[in-house]
Design an enzyme around this catalytic site. Structure first.
Site, PDB file in Angstrom:
ATOM      1  N   TYR A  35     -15.248  -9.933 -14.217  1.00  0.00           N
ATOM      2  CA  TYR A  35     -14.355  -9.472 -15.300  1.00  0.00           C
ATOM      3  C   TYR A  35     -15.101  -8.900 -16.519  1.00  0.00           C
ATOM      4  O   TYR A  35     -14.609  -8.586 -17.616  1.00  0.00           O
ATOM      5  CB  TYR A  35     -13.558 -10.439 -15.722  1.00  0.00           C
ATOM      6  CG  TYR A  35     -12.484 -11.100 -14.683  1.00  0.00           C
ATOM      7  CD1 TYR A  35     -11.659 -10.270 -14.267  1.00  0.00           C
ATOM      8  CD2 TYR A  35     -12.723 -12.345 -13.929  1.00  0.00           C
ATOM      9  CE1 TYR A  35     -10.810 -10.673 -13.012  1.00  0.00           C
ATOM     10  CE2 TYR A  35     -11.897 -12.806 -13.115  1.00  0.00           C
ATOM     11  CZ  TYR A  35     -11.040 -11.847 -12.608  1.00  0.00           C
ATOM     12  OH  TYR A  35     -10.153 -12.307 -11.175  1.00  0.00           O
ATOM     13  N   ASN A  86      -1.300  -7.575 -17.847  1.00  0.00           N
ATOM     14  CA  ASN A  86      -2.122  -7.934 -17.148  1.00  0.00           C
ATOM     15  C   ASN A  86      -1.593  -9.339 -16.504  1.00  0.00           C
ATOM     16  O   ASN A  86      -1.628 -10.259 -17.197  1.00  0.00           O
ATOM     17  CB  ASN A  86      -3.443  -8.041 -17.643  1.00  0.00           C
ATOM     18  CG  ASN A  86      -4.469  -8.506 -16.534  1.00  0.00           C
ATOM     19  OD1 ASN A  86      -4.367  -9.090 -15.656  1.00  0.00           O
ATOM     20  ND2 ASN A  86      -5.811  -8.360 -16.918  1.00  0.00           N
ATOM     21  N   ASP A  99      11.024  -9.771 -10.943  1.00  0.00           N
ATOM     22  CA  ASP A  99      12.373  -9.723 -11.583  1.00  0.00           C
ATOM     23  C   ASP A  99      12.417  -9.298 -13.222  1.00  0.00           C
ATOM     24  O   ASP A  99      13.025  -8.416 -13.594  1.00  0.00           O
ATOM     25  CB  ASP A  99      13.215 -10.846 -11.306  1.00  0.00           C
ATOM     26  CG  ASP A  99      13.526 -11.255  -9.841  1.00  0.00           C
ATOM     27  OD1 ASP A  99      13.134 -10.066  -9.095  1.00  0.00           O
ATOM     28  OD2 ASP A  99      13.866 -12.170  -9.351  1.00  0.00           O
ATOM     29  N   HIS A 112      -5.117  -4.386 -14.289  1.00  0.00           N
ATOM     30  CA  HIS A 112      -6.276  -5.288 -14.071  1.00  0.00           C
ATOM     31  C   HIS A 112      -7.415  -4.762 -14.465  1.00  0.00           C
ATOM     32  O   HIS A 112      -7.782  -3.480 -14.337  1.00  0.00           O
ATOM     33  CB  HIS A 112      -6.060  -5.488 -12.586  1.00  0.00           C
ATOM     34  CG  HIS A 112      -4.888  -5.880 -11.941  1.00  0.00           C
ATOM     35  ND1 HIS A 112      -4.451  -7.107 -11.882  1.00  0.00           N
ATOM     36  CD2 HIS A 112      -3.648  -5.114 -11.600  1.00  0.00           C
ATOM     37  CE1 HIS A 112      -3.071  -7.389 -11.639  1.00  0.00           C
ATOM     38  NE2 HIS A 112      -2.611  -5.929 -11.251  1.00  0.00           N
ATOM     39  N   ILE A 113      -8.256  -5.683 -15.040  1.00  0.00           N
ATOM     40  CA  ILE A 113      -9.792  -5.205 -15.332  1.00  0.00           C
ATOM     41  C   ILE A 113     -10.458  -4.947 -14.259  1.00  0.00           C
ATOM     42  O   ILE A 113     -11.331  -3.870 -13.956  1.00  0.00           O
ATOM     43  CB  ILE A 113     -10.351  -6.673 -16.190  1.00  0.00           C
ATOM     44  CG1 ILE A 113      -9.355  -6.744 -17.462  1.00  0.00           C
ATOM     45  CG2 ILE A 113     -11.647  -6.456 -16.359  1.00  0.00           C
ATOM     46  CD1 ILE A 113      -9.703  -7.956 -18.281  1.00  0.00           C
ATOM     47  N   SER A 114     -10.215  -5.870 -13.061  1.00  0.00           N
ATOM     48  CA  SER A 114     -11.178  -5.726 -11.682  1.00  0.00           C
ATOM     49  C   SER A 114     -10.274  -4.627 -10.857  1.00  0.00           C
ATOM     50  O   SER A 114      -9.157  -4.514 -11.104  1.00  0.00           O
ATOM     51  CB  SER A 114     -11.338  -6.869 -11.256  1.00  0.00           C
ATOM     52  OG  SER A 114     -10.243  -7.463 -10.798  1.00  0.00           O
TER      53      SER A 114
HETATM   54  C1  DHK Z   1      -7.230 -10.990 -13.744  1.00  0.00           C
HETATM   55  C2  DHK Z   1      -6.846 -12.117 -13.053  1.00  0.00           C
HETATM   56  O1  DHK Z   1      -7.162 -13.258 -13.556  1.00  0.00           O
HETATM   57  C3  DHK Z   1      -6.859 -12.315 -11.558  1.00  0.00           C
HETATM   58  O2  DHK Z   1      -6.022 -13.258 -11.108  1.00  0.00           O
HETATM   59  C4  DHK Z   1      -6.606 -10.897 -10.938  1.00  0.00           C
HETATM   60  C5  DHK Z   1      -7.002  -9.844 -13.041  1.00  0.00           C
HETATM   61  C6  DHK Z   1      -7.111  -9.817 -11.477  1.00  0.00           C
HETATM   62  C7  DHK Z   1      -8.087  -8.642 -13.607  1.00  0.00           C
HETATM   63  O3  DHK Z   1      -8.631  -7.923 -13.131  1.00  0.00           O
HETATM   64  O4  DHK Z   1      -7.830  -8.295 -14.897  1.00  0.00           O
HETATM   65  O5  DHK Z   1      -6.672 -10.883  -9.654  1.00  0.00           O
END
Ligand code: DHK
Length: 171
Positions: A35, A86, A99, A112-114
């Site tokens: 992250y 996110n 929903d 999502h950051i990743s």
């Molecule tokens: C952040 C999380 O905490 C993960 O559970 C997700 C997401 C990805 C992110 O990449 O911002 O899988």
């Protein structure tokens, strides 16, 4: 009044709600190899600066509680023109958030950051994406700003301090 996702941008509130799910309060510290080192406070600061340039208000929320995030989406219905979410780990489990995405009548951008598509099986399949207007992943914290530009455009914000080159294509 709640709005249809198809309603004209002119009528949408010039406010974007940015919601962050579980464990994102520990961004910058948790699993930095996935992250990165940027904190959520730094992301919030950048979003607020961009919002100022675009003449948009921002609600920025983080919660580790699924119910609180759902309440925040309900509250955003009458307050915000667009959502950036996110959902973190709830992406893979929460029918209730799915929903809630559908209840919100403006654009919903999932961030999502990743790059979740390149991750392990547990973190690969967001069940929320089918209810999102668009999804950005794998671009790090920059993904929030790209989502913000898209959301701002969707609600008809007028850029005060951004180059025209950041706008491409027809609505
Ligand atoms: C952040 C999380 O905490 C993960 O559970 C997700 C997401 C990805 C992110 O990449 O911002 O899988």
């Amino acid at each position: 009044m709640p709005r249809s996702r198809n309603s004209g941008a002119r009528n949408l509130p010039k406010r974007i709600a940015i919601l962050n799910g579980p464990n994102l309060n520990l961004l910058g510290v948790r699993e930095p190899h996935i992250y990165g080192r940027t904190t959520l406070a730094a992301i919030e600061k950048s979003c607020r600066e961009l919002a100022t340039a675009l003449g948009i208000e921002v609600d920025f929320v983080q919660s580790n509680d699924e119910g609180a995030l759902i309440e925040a989406i309900h509250a955003a219905r009458d307050r915000a023109g667009a959502l950036i979410v996110n959902p973190a780990g709830l992406s893979f489990t929460s029918v209730a958030l799915f929903d809630a995405f559908k209840i919100f009548e403006g654009p919903v951008i999932e961030v999502h950051i990743s790059n979740i598509h390149a991750r392990d099986e547990l973190h690969r399949h967001s069940i929320l994406s089918a209810a999102a207007t668009g999804v950005i992943c794998g671009l790090g914290p920059q993904g929030y700003l790209l989502a913000f530009l898209a959301a701002a455009r969707a609600i008809g914000a007028k850029a005060k301090a951004l180059p025209a080159s950041l706008v491409v294509g027809a609505d």
